[in-house]
Design an enzyme around this catalytic site. Structure first.
Site, PDB file in Angstrom:
ATOM      1  N   GLY A 180      45.741  48.418  65.875  1.00  0.00           N
ATOM      2  CA  GLY A 180      46.552  47.299  65.402  1.00  0.00           C
ATOM      3  C   GLY A 180      46.819  47.338  63.903  1.00  0.00           C
ATOM      4  O   GLY A 180      47.931  47.063  63.449  1.00  0.00           O
ATOM      5  N   THR A 181      45.809  47.695  63.133  1.00  0.00           N
ATOM      6  CA  THR A 181      45.968  47.694  61.679  1.00  0.00           C
ATOM      7  C   THR A 181      47.023  48.718  61.257  1.00  0.00           C
ATOM      8  O   THR A 181      47.887  48.432  60.415  1.00  0.00           O
ATOM      9  CB  THR A 181      44.608  48.001  61.000  1.00  0.00           C
ATOM     10  OG1 THR A 181      43.670  47.008  61.426  1.00  0.00           O
ATOM     11  CG2 THR A 181      44.717  47.996  59.492  1.00  0.00           C
TER      12      THR A 181
ATOM     13  N   ASN B  62      44.332  34.998  66.056  1.00  0.00           N
ATOM     14  CA  ASN B  62      43.039  35.558  66.448  1.00  0.00           C
ATOM     15  C   ASN B  62      41.871  34.610  66.249  1.00  0.00           C
ATOM     16  O   ASN B  62      40.831  34.780  66.856  1.00  0.00           O
ATOM     17  CB  ASN B  62      42.769  36.865  65.689  1.00  0.00           C
ATOM     18  CG  ASN B  62      43.046  36.750  64.215  1.00  0.00           C
ATOM     19  OD1 ASN B  62      44.163  36.440  63.810  1.00  0.00           O
ATOM     20  ND2 ASN B  62      42.049  36.979  63.389  1.00  0.00           N
TER      21      ASN B  62
ATOM     22  N   GLN C 198      46.544  40.108  69.620  1.00  0.00           N
ATOM     23  CA  GLN C 198      45.739  39.185  70.436  1.00  0.00           C
ATOM     24  C   GLN C 198      46.469  38.764  71.715  1.00  0.00           C
ATOM     25  O   GLN C 198      45.838  38.335  72.678  1.00  0.00           O
ATOM     26  CB  GLN C 198      45.380  37.923  69.632  1.00  0.00           C
ATOM     27  CG  GLN C 198      44.392  38.153  68.527  1.00  0.00           C
ATOM     28  CD  GLN C 198      42.990  38.515  69.028  1.00  0.00           C
ATOM     29  OE1 GLN C 198      42.594  38.180  70.144  1.00  0.00           O
ATOM     30  NE2 GLN C 198      42.239  39.219  68.201  1.00  0.00           N
TER      31      GLN C 198
ATOM     32  N   SER D 152      46.952  46.615  70.278  1.00  0.00           N
ATOM     33  CA  SER D 152      45.724  47.369  70.054  1.00  0.00           C
ATOM     34  C   SER D 152      44.921  47.404  71.343  1.00  0.00           C
ATOM     35  O   SER D 152      44.609  46.350  71.916  1.00  0.00           O
ATOM     36  CB  SER D 152      44.919  46.685  68.947  1.00  0.00           C
ATOM     37  OG  SER D 152      43.710  47.366  68.747  1.00  0.00           O
TER      38      SER D 152
ATOM     39  N   HIS E 263      41.801  47.973  72.202  1.00  0.00           N
ATOM     40  CA  HIS E 263      40.457  47.432  72.398  1.00  0.00           C
ATOM     41  C   HIS E 263      40.437  45.915  72.571  1.00  0.00           C
ATOM     42  O   HIS E 263      39.397  45.323  72.837  1.00  0.00           O
ATOM     43  CB  HIS E 263      39.506  47.892  71.280  1.00  0.00           C
ATOM     44  CG  HIS E 263      39.669  47.214  69.959  1.00  0.00           C
ATOM     45  ND1 HIS E 263      38.815  46.221  69.527  1.00  0.00           N
ATOM     46  CD2 HIS E 263      40.559  47.390  68.954  1.00  0.00           C
ATOM     47  CE1 HIS E 263      39.171  45.833  68.308  1.00  0.00           C
ATOM     48  NE2 HIS E 263      40.223  46.516  67.937  1.00  0.00           N
TER      49      HIS E 263
ATOM     50  N   THR F 146      47.453  65.082  65.810  1.00  0.00           N
ATOM     51  CA  THR F 146      47.252  65.372  67.240  1.00  0.00           C
ATOM     52  C   THR F 146      46.932  64.082  67.976  1.00  0.00           C
ATOM     53  O   THR F 146      46.086  63.293  67.552  1.00  0.00           O
ATOM     54  CB  THR F 146      46.097  66.397  67.407  1.00  0.00           C
ATOM     55  OG1 THR F 146      46.456  67.567  66.686  1.00  0.00           O
ATOM     56  CG2 THR F 146      45.870  66.735  68.871  1.00  0.00           C
TER      57      THR F 146
ATOM     58  N   CYS G  64      36.862  40.113  62.172  1.00  0.00           N
ATOM     59  CA  CYS G  64      37.292  41.151  61.244  1.00  0.00           C
ATOM     60  C   CYS G  64      37.010  40.708  59.817  1.00  0.00           C
ATOM     61  O   CYS G  64      37.064  41.511  58.902  1.00  0.00           O
ATOM     62  CB  CYS G  64      38.772  41.441  61.409  1.00  0.00           C
ATOM     63  SG  CYS G  64      39.129  42.023  63.048  1.00  0.00           S
TER      64      CYS G  64
END
Ligand code: PLP
Length: 387
Positions: free
Chosen positions: A72-73, A152, A180, A200, A202, A238, A323
């Site tokens: 996400g970042t 978030n 989110q 993102s 995760h 890669t 975060c």
């Protein structure tokens, strides 16, 4: 074994079985570099392209509008800095909101140091920003509007389709940080009128360190990471083949599993806590909130100490944004919603996920009142706890 009740799904989610299976299959068998010209490489390439098609299908995009990133970042950085590079000759102004994640806020601050001006739209008491605010802030030199799809910390869902429509009509690029929101509420890039969208893995049962930036075909976003020509020359490096396959598997599984059960548990958690604990209140929009999001303020409570107390009972939660757990001071989101620093100290964020059960919720509702009482008694800061 000690009971663990994990309620910090906004920080990260446990890996879904479908994602783990995809990871294992790739790590065991698909070791090829997708850029090679032989069959082992072609298999890896095919895995990536299948994932791209699946993800595109779920969010209403074309597969050539999906770019894989390191999370996400990175997606947020690329959207903001890329749009700035693309539109810099038209002016140097960005509009965002005061309640964004630091992946956006710190990128915007970087742009300010580079000579850009940034308007931070204020949020209302629920953490919501309205379309008319974005419109009123538009200038002739505005290059980009970036508004998160859902917050978030307090789970508020933004009126994105309205904001996107208005921004599109003004001819300005529109990005949303949907980190989110993706997989938890329906996402359609056309209905939301977005030009770019960050996700993102995760946050929805995929692995950490892999994400997506959706970029509408008409937007010729420049590359920020030059390298070996991967991702149609826009994002060198890669590819994380296993991560990409697992992200698609997690998103596909989530799309087939609406979170009604999660929102039912969330409602019970909110009701149970608010009715049992004096001096408590919900933060964020009471109606338009993410299915798993339950966030509170407790008067006369030390949030950090509360997290430690909960941890001793096996309950994982956070106070403010995970975060930003490395920073002290009160949450910028709560401040933007008009909550005083003093009250914000007593904030608690619980975010439920598909792995939680009704028993987890009852366990929390049972334990929390006594912990809050003990917190209020022990805290040196407060003299008169609420009754
Ligand atoms: N944007 C939002 C709204 C988030 O909640 C987060 C993480 O908490 C991020 C961006 C950063 O995502 P990542 O952890 O994948 O870099």
């Amino acid at each position: 074994m000690k009971k663990v009740v994990y309620t910090d799904n906004a920080a990260t989610t446990p890996l879904r079985p479908e994602a783990l299976a995809a990871l294992e299959a790739c790590y065991r068998e698909q070791y090829g570099n997708p850029s090679g010209l032989y069959s082992v490489s072609r298999q890896a390439k095919r895995i990536i392209e299948t994932a791209r098609e699946e993800i595109a299908g779920i969010i209403g995009a074309h597969s050539d509008e999906i770019y894989f990133t390191g999370g996400g970042t990175e997606s947020d950085n690329w959207a903001v800095k890329g749009a700035a590079l693309l539109r810099r000759d038209g002016g140097r102004h960005i509009i965002t909101t005061a309640v964004e994640h630091h992946a956006i806020l710190n990128t915007c601050e970087f742009m300010e140091r580079e000579g850009w001006s940034v308007t931070y739209l204020p949020a209302d008491e629920y953490g919501r920003v309205e379309a008319r605010q974005a419109i009123n802030a538009l200038r002739r030199e505005t290059a980009l509007v970036s508004v998160m799809a859902a917050n978030n910390e307090v789970g508020t869902i933004m009126p994105l389709a309205e904001i996107g429509k208005a921004v599109r009509e003004a001819g300005v690029l529109f990005h949303t940080d949907a980190v989110q929101a993706a997989a938890h509420i329906p996402i359609d890039v056309n209905e939301m009128h977005v030009d770019m969208l960050s996700m993102s893995a995760h946050k929805f049962g995929g692995p950490k360190g892999v994400g997506v930036l959706y970029v509408r075909r008409a937007v010729k976003l420049p590359s920020l990471i030059q390298g070996g020509g991967q991702e149609r020359t826009l994002r060198g490096g890669t590819e994380n083949v296993a991560g990409i396959a697992a992200m698609a598997a997690a998103l596909k599984a989530s799309a087939n599993e609406p979170e009604k059960r999660v929102s039912t548990m969330r409602d019970r958690l909110i009701d149970g806590i608010l009715s049992a604990i004096p001096g408590s209140r919900l933060t964020g929009d009471p109606l338009n909130r993410l299915p798993g999001s339950a966030s509170f303020i407790f008067e006369c409570v030390q949030g950090e100490y509360l997290i430690a107390q909960l941890d001793r009972e096996g309950i994982c939660a956070s106070s403010g944004s995970a975060c930003s757990a490395n920073f002290s001071g009160s949450s910028h989101v709560l401040r933007a919603m008009g909550i005083s620093d003093e009250l914000a100290h007593g904030s608690l964020r619980m975010s439920l996920g598909l792995q939680n059960t009704a028993d987890d919720v009852e366990y929390i509702v049972d334990k929390l009142p006594a912990l809050i009482e003990a917190n209020r008694r022990l805290s040196p800061v407060w003299s008169v706890p609420p009754r």
